[in-house]
Design a protein around this motif. Structure first.
Motif, PDB file in Angstrom:
ATOM      1  N   SER A  82       1.042  -1.063  -0.269  1.00 12.27           N
ATOM      2  CA  SER A  82       0.174  -0.334  -0.217  1.00 12.27           C
ATOM      3  C   SER A  82       0.517   0.950  -0.157  1.00 12.27           C
ATOM      4  CB  SER A  82      -0.947   0.068   1.083  1.00 12.27           C
ATOM      5  OG  SER A  82      -2.012   1.047   1.766  1.00 12.27           O
ATOM      6  N   ASN A  84      -1.193   3.904   1.364  1.00  8.87           N
ATOM      7  CA  ASN A  84      -1.480   4.457   2.265  1.00  8.87           C
ATOM      8  C   ASN A  84      -0.961   4.499   2.932  1.00  8.87           C
ATOM      9  OD1 ASN A  84      -3.364   5.478   0.406  1.00  8.87           O
ATOM     10  ND2 ASN A  84      -4.601   3.621   1.388  1.00  8.87           N
ATOM     11  N   ILE A 203      -5.053  -1.355  -6.840  1.00 12.43           N
ATOM     12  CA  ILE A 203      -7.203  -0.929  -6.326  1.00 12.43           C
ATOM     13  C   ILE A 203      -6.839   0.584  -5.834  1.00 12.43           C
ATOM     14  CG2 ILE A 203      -8.317  -0.942  -4.170  1.00 12.43           C
ATOM     15  CD1 ILE A 203      -7.255  -3.419  -4.095  1.00 12.43           C
ATOM     16  N   GLY A 204      -6.740   1.308  -7.239  1.00 12.86           N
ATOM     17  CA  GLY A 204      -7.371   2.900  -7.075  1.00 12.86           C
ATOM     18  C   GLY A 204      -5.919   3.831  -6.548  1.00 12.86           C
ATOM     19  N   TYR A 205      -5.448   2.900  -7.367  1.00 13.85           N
ATOM     20  CA  TYR A 205      -3.602   3.789  -7.183  1.00 13.85           C
ATOM     21  C   TYR A 205      -3.745   4.498  -8.807  1.00 13.85           C
ATOM     22  CZ  TYR A 205       1.529   3.445  -8.776  1.00 13.85           C
ATOM     23  OH  TYR A 205       2.851   3.469  -9.166  1.00 13.85           O
ATOM     24  N   SER A 206      -2.606   5.310  -8.300  1.00 12.65           N
ATOM     25  CA  SER A 206      -2.855   6.543  -9.070  1.00 12.65           C
ATOM     26  C   SER A 206      -1.723   6.502 -10.322  1.00 12.65           C
ATOM     27  CB  SER A 206      -2.845   8.361  -8.986  1.00 12.65           C
ATOM     28  OG  SER A 206      -1.454   7.934  -8.133  1.00 12.65           O
ATOM     29  N   GLY A 227     -10.585   0.685 -10.965  1.00  9.20           N
ATOM     30  CA  GLY A 227     -10.421   1.900 -10.588  1.00  9.20           C
ATOM     31  C   GLY A 227     -12.155   2.511 -10.021  1.00  9.20           C
ATOM     32  N   TYR A 228     -12.408   3.777 -11.096  1.00 15.87           N
ATOM     33  CA  TYR A 228     -13.354   4.314 -10.879  1.00 15.87           C
ATOM     34  C   TYR A 228     -13.723   4.916 -12.400  1.00 15.87           C
ATOM     35  CZ  TYR A 228     -18.316   5.648  -8.292  1.00 15.87           C
ATOM     36  OH  TYR A 228     -19.569   6.237  -8.839  1.00 15.87           O
ATOM     37  N   ASN A 235     -11.342   8.638 -15.311  1.00 17.49           N
ATOM     38  CA  ASN A 235     -10.950   8.813 -13.769  1.00 17.49           C
ATOM     39  C   ASN A 235      -9.426   8.985 -14.703  1.00 17.49           C
ATOM     40  OD1 ASN A 235     -10.466   6.907 -12.907  1.00 17.49           O
ATOM     41  ND2 ASN A 235     -10.922   7.314 -10.883  1.00 17.49           N
ATOM     42  N   GLY A 268     -15.020   0.802  -9.815  1.00 19.86           N
ATOM     43  CA  GLY A 268     -15.094   0.747  -8.208  1.00 19.86           C
ATOM     44  C   GLY A 268     -14.502  -0.621  -7.141  1.00 19.86           C
ATOM     45  N   PHE A 269     -13.484  -0.264  -5.802  1.00 16.98           N
ATOM     46  CA  PHE A 269     -13.600  -1.226  -5.642  1.00 16.98           C
ATOM     47  C   PHE A 269     -14.856  -1.377  -4.528  1.00 16.98           C
ATOM     48  CE2 PHE A 269     -11.278  -3.598  -1.193  1.00 16.98           C
ATOM     49  CZ  PHE A 269     -10.415  -4.606  -2.625  1.00 16.98           C
ATOM     50  N   LYS A 270     -16.008  -1.125  -4.030  1.00 17.71           N
ATOM     51  CA  LYS A 270     -16.649  -1.688  -3.145  1.00 17.71           C
ATOM     52  C   LYS A 270     -17.841  -2.360  -4.164  1.00 17.71           C
ATOM     53  CE  LYS A 270     -20.172   0.700  -0.623  1.00 17.71           C
ATOM     54  NZ  LYS A 270     -20.978   1.943  -0.028  1.00 17.71           N
TER      55      LYS A 270
END
Length: 284
Positions: A82, A84, A203-206, A227-228, A235, A268-270
């Motif tokens: 991660s 984060n 996952i959500g990585y830019s 991604g989303y 995006n 998205g991940f959700k």
């Protein structure tokens, strides 16, 4: 707002944040140390809130779906990296090794030996650090009950710039500070795992960290990018990922190559968890 000016012949560095907190120092290192610590404190406050609420009842279904996703790889090794600064995955799933081993007193000390040698454990490593890390004089510990945002200065880099000593990496001296413990060990294993993995899921990585993109691009390992895509408008991270892989691997530029070797999930991940999309990863 940053200003540099002179008062009675002395050069002064002045910074005023959006929170109207003002720092004025004539020592450059102390000045930037104070500014850096100010922003770390703001980030730390936000992380404390959502780490504290991670296992709330309202997140129960989502957490269960996450654990179901992790447990679906019961015959495989999961290597979770991660960028984060939090412990969320390890809070939700207690079976992830974070790089720290308890001593006889229960203190979680950084275990460089296991990090470097144990390639068969399910892990969660923070490539850019964690607010729950605490640095001692000659050790690094993980405090699962308390966060901190201490800032100091250590040795100078090759350009004789004093390096910030913090529990996370962001911005100033980033490329040099990556060489410190535990970041160096985590990066070493990240590079190795990218080349040995059967599947990589981002996952959500830019895709804005060049040093991370290198092994992702060059490993030739199959990648699923989660991604989303909001109302059909792709995006920035998703488009950037597509551009990067097409730039470095022309063979992936056509739709067939993209859909088979570099798979894009845009909801998205959700939704990825809710719809158990991982069950389709071996067939799409």
């Amino acid at each position: 707002i940053y200003q540099r000016h002179k008062i009675n012949g002395t050069e002064i560095n002045q910074f005023e944040s959006l929170h109207r907190k003002t720092y004025m120092f004539n020592d450059y290192n102390i000045f930037w140390q104070s500014v850096y610590k100010h922003f770390l404190f703001l980030i730390r406050e936000e992380i404390e809130v959502y780490q504290r609420n991670a296992v709330d009842f309202k997140h129960g279904i989502l957490n269960q779906q996450f654990n179901t996703f992790i447990n679906s790889f019961d015959n495989s090794v999961i290597r979770f990296y991660s960028t984060n600064y939090d412990r969320l995955p390890a809070i939700i799933n207690k079976n992830l090794f974070e790089g720290f081993t308890p001593d006889t007193n229960g203190v979680l000390n950084f275990d460089a030996n296991r990090v470097m040698r144990d390639d068969d454990c399910n892990c969660y490593y923070n490539l850019h650090g964690n607010f729950n890390y605490e640095r001692g004089f000659d050790n690094l510990v993980l405090n699962t009950e308390k966060t901190n945002s201490d800032v100091g200065f250590g040795d100078a880099d090759g350009e004789n710039r004093s390096l910030l000593v913090t529990n996370i990496i962001t911005g100033l001296n980033k490329s040099s500070r990556i060489l410190n413990t535990p970041f160096a060990q985590f990066y070493n294993k990240f590079f190795s795992d990218c080349y040995s993995a059967d599947l990589i899921i981002t996952i959500g990585y830019s895709y804005s960290d060049i040093h991370l993109n290198n092994p992702l691009i060059n490993s030739k390992t199959r990648i699923i990018i989660v991604g989303y895509d909001d109302y059909g408008n792709i995006n920035y991270p998703i488009q950037f990922a597509k551009d990067i892989f097409r730039e470095y691997n022309p063979g992936f530029g056509d739709e067939t190559g993209w859909n088979t070797h570099k798979t894009l999930y845009r909801k998205g991940f959700k939704e990825f968890l809710a719809n158990s999309e991982w069950q389709n990863m071996n067939t799409n």
